[in-house]
Design a protein around this motif. Structure first.
Motif, PDB file in Angstrom:
ATOM      1  N   LEU A 151      -8.505 -99.575  46.205  1.00  0.00           N
ATOM      2  CA  LEU A 151      -9.807-100.079  45.787  1.00  0.00           C
ATOM      3  C   LEU A 151      -9.942-101.508  46.291  1.00  0.00           C
ATOM      4  CD1 LEU A 151     -12.464 -99.850  44.157  1.00  0.00           C
ATOM      5  CD2 LEU A 151     -11.169-100.722  42.175  1.00  0.00           C
ATOM      6  N   ASP A 152     -10.910-101.725  47.190  1.00  0.00           N
ATOM      7  CA  ASP A 152     -11.202-103.064  47.693  1.00  0.00           C
ATOM      8  C   ASP A 152     -12.141-103.760  46.715  1.00  0.00           C
ATOM      9  OD1 ASP A 152      -9.845-103.182  50.225  1.00  0.00           O
ATOM     10  OD2 ASP A 152     -11.312-101.742  50.980  1.00  0.00           O
ATOM     11  N   VAL A 153     -11.766-104.942  46.264  1.00  0.00           N
ATOM     12  CA  VAL A 153     -12.588-105.721  45.334  1.00  0.00           C
ATOM     13  C   VAL A 153     -12.821-107.092  45.952  1.00  0.00           C
ATOM     14  CG1 VAL A 153     -12.790-106.684  43.021  1.00  0.00           C
ATOM     15  CG2 VAL A 153     -11.572-104.516  43.360  1.00  0.00           C
ATOM     16  N   TRP A 154     -14.078-107.418  46.161  1.00  0.00           N
ATOM     17  CA  TRP A 154     -14.445-108.723  46.698  1.00  0.00           C
ATOM     18  C   TRP A 154     -14.872-109.592  45.508  1.00  0.00           C
ATOM     19  CZ3 TRP A 154     -19.059-109.733  50.515  1.00  0.00           C
ATOM     20  CH2 TRP A 154     -18.961-111.040  51.016  1.00  0.00           C
ATOM     21  N   VAL A 155     -14.074-110.594  45.220  1.00  0.00           N
ATOM     22  CA  VAL A 155     -14.341-111.493  44.111  1.00  0.00           C
ATOM     23  C   VAL A 155     -15.133-112.677  44.659  1.00  0.00           C
ATOM     24  CG1 VAL A 155     -13.336-112.831  42.221  1.00  0.00           C
ATOM     25  CG2 VAL A 155     -12.159-110.766  43.055  1.00  0.00           C
ATOM     26  N   VAL A 156     -16.287-112.934  44.052  1.00  0.00           N
ATOM     27  CA  VAL A 156     -17.153-114.028  44.485  1.00  0.00           C
ATOM     28  C   VAL A 156     -17.519-114.884  43.272  1.00  0.00           C
ATOM     29  CG1 VAL A 156     -18.118-112.693  46.409  1.00  0.00           C
ATOM     30  CG2 VAL A 156     -19.310-112.729  44.205  1.00  0.00           C
ATOM     31  N   CYS A 157     -17.958-116.081  43.551  1.00  0.00           N
ATOM     32  CA  CYS A 157     -18.546-116.963  42.542  1.00  0.00           C
ATOM     33  C   CYS A 157     -19.891-117.375  43.125  1.00  0.00           C
ATOM     34  CB  CYS A 157     -17.652-118.167  42.267  1.00  0.00           C
ATOM     35  SG  CYS A 157     -18.355-119.292  41.034  1.00  0.00           S
ATOM     36  N   SER A 158     -20.954-116.756  42.644  1.00  0.00           N
ATOM     37  CA  SER A 158     -22.282-116.954  43.243  1.00  0.00           C
ATOM     38  C   SER A 158     -22.924-118.300  42.919  1.00  0.00           C
ATOM     39  CB  SER A 158     -23.218-115.830  42.784  1.00  0.00           C
ATOM     40  OG  SER A 158     -23.384-115.875  41.371  1.00  0.00           O
ATOM     41  N   ASP A 159     -22.320-119.056  42.027  1.00  0.00           N
ATOM     42  CA  ASP A 159     -22.836-120.374  41.667  1.00  0.00           C
ATOM     43  C   ASP A 159     -22.040-121.433  42.444  1.00  0.00           C
ATOM     44  OD1 ASP A 159     -23.313-122.869  40.493  1.00  0.00           O
ATOM     45  OD2 ASP A 159     -23.404-122.054  38.463  1.00  0.00           O
ATOM     46  N   PRO A 160     -22.628-122.003  43.510  1.00  0.00           N
ATOM     47  CA  PRO A 160     -21.885-122.962  44.338  1.00  0.00           C
ATOM     48  C   PRO A 160     -21.366-124.177  43.567  1.00  0.00           C
ATOM     49  CG  PRO A 160     -23.938-122.334  45.415  1.00  0.00           C
ATOM     50  CD  PRO A 160     -23.973-121.764  44.033  1.00  0.00           C
ATOM     51  N   ALA A 161     -22.116-124.666  42.605  1.00  0.00           N
ATOM     52  CA  ALA A 161     -21.664-125.820  41.829  1.00  0.00           C
ATOM     53  C   ALA A 161     -20.448-125.453  40.979  1.00  0.00           C
ATOM     54  CB  ALA A 161     -22.797-126.349  40.949  1.00  0.00           C
ATOM     55  N   GLU A 162     -20.478-124.279  40.370  1.00  0.00           N
ATOM     56  CA  GLU A 162     -19.341-123.818  39.574  1.00  0.00           C
ATOM     57  C   GLU A 162     -18.126-123.564  40.467  1.00  0.00           C
ATOM     58  OE1 GLU A 162     -16.788-122.405  36.562  1.00  0.00           O
ATOM     59  OE2 GLU A 162     -18.467-123.805  36.595  1.00  0.00           O
ATOM     60  N   HIS A 163     -18.355-122.962  41.624  1.00  0.00           N
ATOM     61  CA  HIS A 163     -17.259-122.713  42.564  1.00  0.00           C
ATOM     62  C   HIS A 163     -16.608-124.040  42.958  1.00  0.00           C
ATOM     63  CE1 HIS A 163     -15.839-120.743  46.581  1.00  0.00           C
ATOM     64  NE2 HIS A 163     -14.842-120.989  45.766  1.00  0.00           N
ATOM     65  N   ARG A 164     -17.424-125.004  43.308  1.00  0.00           N
ATOM     66  CA  ARG A 164     -16.885-126.310  43.710  1.00  0.00           C
ATOM     67  C   ARG A 164     -16.125-126.970  42.554  1.00  0.00           C
ATOM     68  NH1 ARG A 164     -19.635-130.877  47.429  1.00  0.00           N
ATOM     69  NH2 ARG A 164     -17.810-132.235  47.466  1.00  0.00           N
ATOM     70  N   ARG A 165     -16.671-126.876  41.334  1.00  0.00           N
ATOM     71  CA  ARG A 165     -16.000-127.446  40.170  1.00  0.00           C
ATOM     72  C   ARG A 165     -14.618-126.817  39.993  1.00  0.00           C
ATOM     73  NH1 ARG A 165     -14.442-126.313  35.483  1.00  0.00           N
ATOM     74  NH2 ARG A 165     -15.294-124.208  35.422  1.00  0.00           N
ATOM     75  N   ARG A 166     -14.531-125.505  40.173  1.00  0.00           N
ATOM     76  CA  ARG A 166     -13.249-124.818  40.046  1.00  0.00           C
ATOM     77  C   ARG A 166     -12.264-125.277  41.120  1.00  0.00           C
ATOM     78  NH1 ARG A 166     -15.161-118.535  39.286  1.00  0.00           N
ATOM     79  NH2 ARG A 166     -16.331-118.809  37.350  1.00  0.00           N
ATOM     80  N   VAL A 167     -12.731-125.345  42.353  1.00  0.00           N
ATOM     81  CA  VAL A 167     -11.848-125.738  43.462  1.00  0.00           C
ATOM     82  C   VAL A 167     -11.333-127.153  43.255  1.00  0.00           C
ATOM     83  CG1 VAL A 167     -11.812-126.289  45.943  1.00  0.00           C
ATOM     84  CG2 VAL A 167     -12.812-124.128  45.157  1.00  0.00           C
ATOM     85  N   GLU A 168     -12.207-128.055  42.869  1.00  0.00           N
ATOM     86  CA  GLU A 168     -11.830-129.462  42.753  1.00  0.00           C
ATOM     87  C   GLU A 168     -11.104-129.786  41.455  1.00  0.00           C
ATOM     88  OE1 GLU A 168     -15.563-131.455  43.502  1.00  0.00           O
ATOM     89  OE2 GLU A 168     -15.231-131.378  45.676  1.00  0.00           O
ATOM     90  N   GLY A 169     -11.226-128.930  40.448  1.00  0.00           N
ATOM     91  CA  GLY A 169     -10.657-129.270  39.153  1.00  0.00           C
ATOM     92  C   GLY A 169      -9.460-128.457  38.714  1.00  0.00           C
ATOM     93  N   ARG A 170      -9.094-127.454  39.468  1.00  0.00           N
ATOM     94  CA  ARG A 170      -8.007-126.587  38.992  1.00  0.00           C
ATOM     95  C   ARG A 170      -6.637-127.164  39.329  1.00  0.00           C
ATOM     96  NH1 ARG A 170      -7.412-121.583  43.159  1.00  0.00           N
ATOM     97  NH2 ARG A 170      -7.686-122.797  45.042  1.00  0.00           N
ATOM     98  N   PRO A 171      -5.715-127.008  38.402  1.00  0.00           N
ATOM     99  CA  PRO A 171      -4.341-127.406  38.709  1.00  0.00           C
ATOM    100  C   PRO A 171      -3.642-126.270  39.454  1.00  0.00           C
ATOM    101  CG  PRO A 171      -4.487-126.638  36.456  1.00  0.00           C
ATOM    102  CD  PRO A 171      -5.883-126.589  37.026  1.00  0.00           C
TER     103      PRO A 171
END
Length: 175
Positions: free
Chosen positions: A97-117
């Motif tokens: 089963l191929d699952v493409w995980v996306v985050c359609s909210d660019p601001a939320e995506h950026r917050r996750r990338v920049e804030g995750r440990p």
């Protein structure tokens, strides 16, 4: 048993989903970040090309042959990398089963990338610019799309589990 191949850019929630899904299914969780970092730690060199994927494919094949479900967690940006997971499943005689995980909210995506440990010791996480520069090839067949900006983790796990059930590829429960 089945192979669930998660794909998506860094920071969209693949590992969070993979961890929860593997727990629900009692499946083996193969995380490319962990594999590649362990390889780099062992050799003192940066892992190049598809070396980490090759290791993950071998471990996935071993576990599928044991009758276990596998959740593969990787960016999987290239059609050839996604085909690699399908080849592992085909060789083991199980569905993928191929699952493409996306985050359609660019601001939320950026917050996750920049804030995750980092959860993997020694792993240097990509910057937002590097994430946005990633090349992600078109799919050659439609994947299940899970949008982590639109649903919480449990709902996303429910979506994947429902797709597995609909395809009659439920993972057997371990006792």
């Amino acid at each position: 048993m089945t192979l669930v191949a998660l794909s998506g850019l860094p920071g969209v929630g693949k590992s969070t989903l993979a961890r929860a899904l593997a727990t629900r299914l009692r499946a083996v969780w193969l995380r490319i970040d962990s594999i590649e970092q362990a390889m780099a730690d062992a050799t003192g060199r940066v892992v190049e090309d598809d070396q980490g994927y090759r290791v993950a494919h071998a471990v996935a094949a071993d576990n599928l042959r044991l009758g276990l479900c596998v959740v593969a967690d990787s960016v999987n940006p290239l059609a050839v990398s996604r085909a690699g997971w399908r080849a592992v499943a085909t060789a083991a005689g199980v569905p993928c089963l191929d699952v493409w995980v996306v985050c359609s909210d660019p601001a939320e995506h950026r917050r996750r990338v920049e804030g995750r440990p980092t959860e993997v010791a020694g792993l240097v996480l990509p910057t937002w610019d590097k994430v946005m520069a990633r090349r992600f090839e078109q799919w050659d067949r439609p994947p299940l799309v899970v949008d982590t900006a639109q649903a919480d983790v449990e709902t996303c796990v429910d979506m994947v589990a429902a797709a597995l059930e609909a395809a009659a590829t439920l993972c057997p429960k371990m006792d």
